[in-house]
Structures are given as C-alpha cells and as structure tokens.
Scaffold this motif. Structure first.
Motif, PDB file in Angstrom:
ATOM      1  N   LEU A   1      -3.505   0.322  -5.152  1.00 57.24           N
ATOM      2  CA  LEU A   1      -3.134  -0.902  -4.438  1.00 57.24           C
ATOM      3  C   LEU A   1      -3.654  -2.319  -5.154  1.00 57.24           C
ATOM      4  O   LEU A   1      -2.894  -3.093  -5.678  1.00 57.24           O
ATOM      5  CB  LEU A   1      -3.334  -1.074  -2.899  1.00 57.24           C
ATOM      6  CG  LEU A   1      -3.189  -2.468  -2.328  1.00 57.24           C
ATOM      7  CD1 LEU A   1      -1.561  -2.877  -2.346  1.00 57.24           C
ATOM      8  CD2 LEU A   1      -3.422  -2.395  -0.797  1.00 57.24           C
TER       9      LEU A   1
ATOM     10  N   SER B   1       2.840   1.514  -3.516  1.00 59.66           N
ATOM     11  CA  SER B   1       1.925   1.796  -4.471  1.00 59.66           C
ATOM     12  C   SER B   1       1.851   3.604  -4.521  1.00 59.66           C
ATOM     13  O   SER B   1       1.647   4.064  -5.620  1.00 59.66           O
ATOM     14  CB  SER B   1       0.454   1.303  -4.398  1.00 59.66           C
ATOM     15  OG  SER B   1      -0.181   1.565  -3.274  1.00 59.66           O
ATOM     16  N   LYS B   2       1.572   4.000  -3.354  1.00 56.18           N
ATOM     17  CA  LYS B   2       1.386   5.568  -3.288  1.00 56.18           C
ATOM     18  C   LYS B   2       2.886   6.079  -3.612  1.00 56.18           C
ATOM     19  O   LYS B   2       2.748   7.152  -4.419  1.00 56.18           O
ATOM     20  CB  LYS B   2       1.082   5.768  -1.762  1.00 56.18           C
ATOM     21  CG  LYS B   2       1.042   7.308  -1.515  1.00 56.18           C
ATOM     22  CD  LYS B   2       0.500   7.789  -0.267  1.00 56.18           C
ATOM     23  CE  LYS B   2       0.744   7.039   0.830  1.00 56.18           C
ATOM     24  NZ  LYS B   2       0.349   7.354   2.320  1.00 56.18           N
TER      25      LYS B   2
ATOM     26  N   ARG C   1       3.601   8.714  -6.974  1.00 55.93           N
ATOM     27  CA  ARG C   1       4.182   9.851  -6.845  1.00 55.93           C
ATOM     28  C   ARG C   1       5.435   9.842  -7.696  1.00 55.93           C
ATOM     29  O   ARG C   1       5.724  10.948  -8.389  1.00 55.93           O
ATOM     30  CB  ARG C   1       4.812  10.049  -5.554  1.00 55.93           C
ATOM     31  CG  ARG C   1       3.461  10.539  -4.493  1.00 55.93           C
ATOM     32  CD  ARG C   1       4.129  10.482  -2.984  1.00 55.93           C
ATOM     33  NE  ARG C   1       2.946  11.261  -2.061  1.00 55.93           N
ATOM     34  CZ  ARG C   1       2.796  11.041  -0.789  1.00 55.93           C
ATOM     35  NH1 ARG C   1       4.347  10.706  -0.181  1.00 55.93           N
ATOM     36  NH2 ARG C   1       1.785  11.602   0.054  1.00 55.93           N
TER      37      ARG C   1
ATOM     38  N   VAL D   1      -5.472   5.628  -2.646  1.00 52.89           N
ATOM     39  CA  VAL D   1      -4.405   4.559  -2.364  1.00 52.89           C
ATOM     40  C   VAL D   1      -4.733   3.165  -2.608  1.00 52.89           C
ATOM     41  O   VAL D   1      -4.244   2.314  -3.005  1.00 52.89           O
ATOM     42  CB  VAL D   1      -3.823   4.969  -0.986  1.00 52.89           C
ATOM     43  CG1 VAL D   1      -2.935   3.533  -0.725  1.00 52.89           C
ATOM     44  CG2 VAL D   1      -3.014   6.328  -0.879  1.00 52.89           C
ATOM     45  N   GLN D   2      -5.976   2.922  -1.917  1.00 57.31           N
ATOM     46  CA  GLN D   2      -6.522   1.624  -1.963  1.00 57.31           C
ATOM     47  C   GLN D   2      -6.753   1.234  -3.718  1.00 57.31           C
ATOM     48  O   GLN D   2      -6.524   0.164  -3.928  1.00 57.31           O
ATOM     49  CB  GLN D   2      -7.971   1.522  -1.477  1.00 57.31           C
ATOM     50  CG  GLN D   2      -7.913   1.597   0.008  1.00 57.31           C
ATOM     51  CD  GLN D   2      -9.272   1.240   0.680  1.00 57.31           C
ATOM     52  OE1 GLN D   2     -10.052   0.887  -0.142  1.00 57.31           O
ATOM     53  NE2 GLN D   2      -9.360   1.478   2.226  1.00 57.31           N
TER      54      GLN D   2
ATOM     55  N   SER E   1       0.752  -1.313  -0.063  1.00 57.28           N
ATOM     56  CA  SER E   1      -0.048   0.065   0.028  1.00 57.28           C
ATOM     57  C   SER E   1       0.909   1.299   0.001  1.00 57.28           C
ATOM     58  O   SER E   1       0.625   2.287  -0.628  1.00 57.28           O
ATOM     59  CB  SER E   1      -1.063   0.046   1.214  1.00 57.28           C
ATOM     60  OG  SER E   1      -1.703   1.253   1.280  1.00 57.28           O
ATOM     61  N   GLN E   2       1.775   1.317   0.924  1.00 58.57           N
ATOM     62  CA  GLN E   2       2.991   2.493   0.882  1.00 58.57           C
ATOM     63  C   GLN E   2       3.433   2.437  -0.545  1.00 58.57           C
ATOM     64  O   GLN E   2       3.979   3.749  -0.966  1.00 58.57           O
ATOM     65  CB  GLN E   2       3.852   2.213   1.955  1.00 58.57           C
ATOM     66  CG  GLN E   2       3.032   2.099   3.553  1.00 58.57           C
ATOM     67  CD  GLN E   2       4.051   1.700   4.629  1.00 58.57           C
ATOM     68  OE1 GLN E   2       5.231   1.564   4.344  1.00 58.57           O
ATOM     69  NE2 GLN E   2       3.634   1.457   5.789  1.00 58.57           N
TER      70      GLN E   2
ATOM     71  N   THR F   1      -0.870  14.119  -3.250  1.00 57.98           N
ATOM     72  CA  THR F   1      -1.098  13.094  -2.335  1.00 57.98           C
ATOM     73  C   THR F   1      -2.372  12.651  -2.602  1.00 57.98           C
ATOM     74  O   THR F   1      -3.406  13.006  -2.429  1.00 57.98           O
ATOM     75  CB  THR F   1      -1.050  13.978  -1.031  1.00 57.98           C
ATOM     76  OG1 THR F   1       0.281  14.591  -0.775  1.00 57.98           O
ATOM     77  CG2 THR F   1      -1.178  13.025   0.140  1.00 57.98           C
TER      78      THR F   1
ATOM     79  N   CYS G   1      -7.154   9.553  -9.020  1.00 60.19           N
ATOM     80  CA  CYS G   1      -6.173  10.112  -8.032  1.00 60.19           C
ATOM     81  C   CYS G   1      -5.795  11.569  -8.271  1.00 60.19           C
ATOM     82  O   CYS G   1      -5.225  12.206  -7.543  1.00 60.19           O
ATOM     83  CB  CYS G   1      -4.976   9.049  -8.285  1.00 60.19           C
ATOM     84  SG  CYS G   1      -5.033   7.594  -7.434  1.00 60.19           S
TER      85      CYS G   1
END
Length: 309
Positions: free
Chosen positions: A256, A86-87, A91, A252-253, A83-84, A246, A284
């Motif tokens: 992911l 993918s964010k 970016r 984010v989900q 999850s982290q 951001t 996003c």
C-alpha cells in the motif's frame, strides 16, 4: 542633526536576520491548503470505486493508518480500498508472470512429447514394414513380441516403473526361445530347457553384438527423453504451486505504501524506484525466495543434462 539613514533593503540585511525571519514565518500557523484532488478522484473511480468516497480537495489526514497523515486526497474508505487493491494487484502481477512461465514450459513439453511419440510410432511402423517384407508370414505370426517391446518402451517414457535393462534382456531372451523353436521344428523343447538356453544368451551370443549395441542406444535415448520431458513437467507444476501467494499483513502495508500512498499525496504519476520495488517484493515473496537456490540448481542441472545429451 544628521539625517537618519534609510533602512537597508531586505537583500542587504545580515544573514542572521534573514534566517530568523524565515524561522518565524515557518513557526507561524499555516493557512489550510485546498489543493485539487480531481486527478486522484478520477483514477480512484476508474478502479471501480465510488466517487462519493473521494474528496475533491485535500482534507486533514488524521484518519489515515498507513499512508502519511497531514493534508491528503484520501479518505479513510479510500485507504482501506487501496489496501485491498494493492493486495489484488500484487496477486495479479505474480499470477500473470507465473502463467507466462507455465505456458512456456507447457508448450515446450507438448511439442517435445508429440515429437517423441511420433518418432516412436514411426520407428514401430518402419520396423514392422521391414520385417513383413523380409520374413513375411513367419514374422507376422510372432509380431506380438515386437508390439510388446514398444508398449514397454512407451510405458517407460511416460514415467512407469519399467527397468529398461531388464526389459530389453527379457525381449532378447524371449526372441531367442521363439527362434530356437522355429529353426528346430522337429524337436520339442521343454520350458526348463528353453529357460536354460536363455540364461546362456550372453555366452552363446546368437544375435552377435546387436543386443548390446541396441540396449546402449535405446537406454541412452529413452533416459534422456524421459528426463527432458519430466523436467519440463516438473518445472511447470512447481511454478503453478509457488505462484499462489497471500502476502502477510506487513506485506500488504508495504504494498500500500509503495503503490497507492503516493496517490493520497497527489503524486499520481510517481513510480517507485527499482530498489524500493525489489525490496518490497522480496519481502512479500520471502517464502518463495527460499526456493531460489534449489530452483536455480534444478534449472542449471537440467540444462547441463540437455546439453550433454
């Protein structure tokens, strides 16, 4: 007695019987699967994460919050790390594309700015050399007027609040006053008298049609140059500001699910289709998407202006 006929082969049994048999088999408890997760584990470790968090074989996925539950190659720690990741991947992708676009605008701005400043310097030097050869000491004693003219032109080009028309009118008025004194050295003229002479420059036309033509050419050239340079600079700055993104928790989900949940199912080589990826990215970048129309208008009008000049 007649002999009992042999049981029909499976293929010759009625279709209904086959369907019921298939349904019964499907409803019976399945044996736990134990498919290897070695490829998923290898890719997970390659991201810099701990191999102790990645199972070697499929496990029950009841612990997963976003990715599909069932048999999975992802532990709870893996889903959180993915999850982290993918964010961060999102970016990085946005920043990379933005940096390329920023670099393009910056490069074009630098080249044009250097080119136009060089033109100005060459024009000032050529004018100075010509007047020195033609008028000698007389020009050199009054050359500060022409230096001041180019200083003001450069200030306008760089964005200062200089009114080109007023500045050029003032230059010709000052030049007329200076020349009026030079051609009439035997007289002394008061400032009020010279100011009165300047007011009637349009009617007297001591320089013929040169001031009007020069004002038209200079105004058109400098307005175009400043607009072009400012357009490049504004576009560069806008791209830099909107590239700071951001994604929301929902975003984010979605990232992911698209980027790493297939890994949990062992589908490490599967890539999302264009439409799926486009929809996730559009969600996003919803805030940036609101600028799309204005950005297109800005680029369209700017390019139209460039073609026109």
């Amino acid at each position: 007695m007649l002999a009992r006929p042999p049981a029909p082969a499976a293929w010759s049994r009625p279709l209904l019987w086959l369907l019921l048999a298939a349904a019964a088999a499907a409803s019976s408890p399945a044996e736990p699967r134990s498919r290897s997760c070695s490829e998923v584990k290898k890719l997970y470790v390659a991201k810099g994460f701990s191999q102790s968090e990645a199972p070697s074989h499929e496990i029950n996925g009841d612990h997963l919050k976003v990715c599909p539950q069932g048999y999975t190659c992802c532990s709870q720690e893996m889903e959180e790390k993915y999850s982290q990741q993918s964010k961060q991947d999102f970016r990085n992708a946005v920043v990379e594309l933005s940096n390329n676009l920023q670099a393009t605008f910056s490069s074009r701005y630098k080249k044009f700015d250097e080119f136009f400043r060089e033109l100005l310097e060459n024009a000032e030097k050529s004018l100075n050399d010509m007047f020195v050869r033609t008028y000698g000491l007389l020009y050199m004693q009054n050359s500060e007027m022409f230096k001041d003219l180019f200083v003001e032109l450069k200030r306008y080009y760089t964005g200062s609040s200089v009114n080109l028309e007023e500045m050029l009118n003032d230059f010709w008025a000052r030049l007329l006053e200076r020349m009026f004194r030079l051609v009439n050295p035997q007289y002394h003229f008061s400032d009020e008298y010279l100011e009165c002479v300047s007011k009637y420059t349009e009617q007297l036309k001591p320089f013929g049609d040169v001031p009007r033509k020069l004002k038209l050419q200079v105004t058109r050239a400098f307005v175009a140059a400043r607009t072009f340079a400012q357009g490049l600079a504004v576009a560069r700055d806008v791209v830099g500001k909107v590239s700071v993104v951001t994604p929301s928790p929902q975003g984010v989900q979605a990232l992911l699910k698209m980027m790493y949940c297939p890994y949990c199912q062992g589908l490490v080589a599967v890539k999302p289709c264009y439409n799926y990826c486009f929809n996730v990215m559009r969600g996003c970048l919803a805030n940036q998407g609101e600028l799309d129309t204005e950005w297109n208008n800005f680029i369209g009008e700017w390019l139209l202006f460039v073609r026109f000049i």
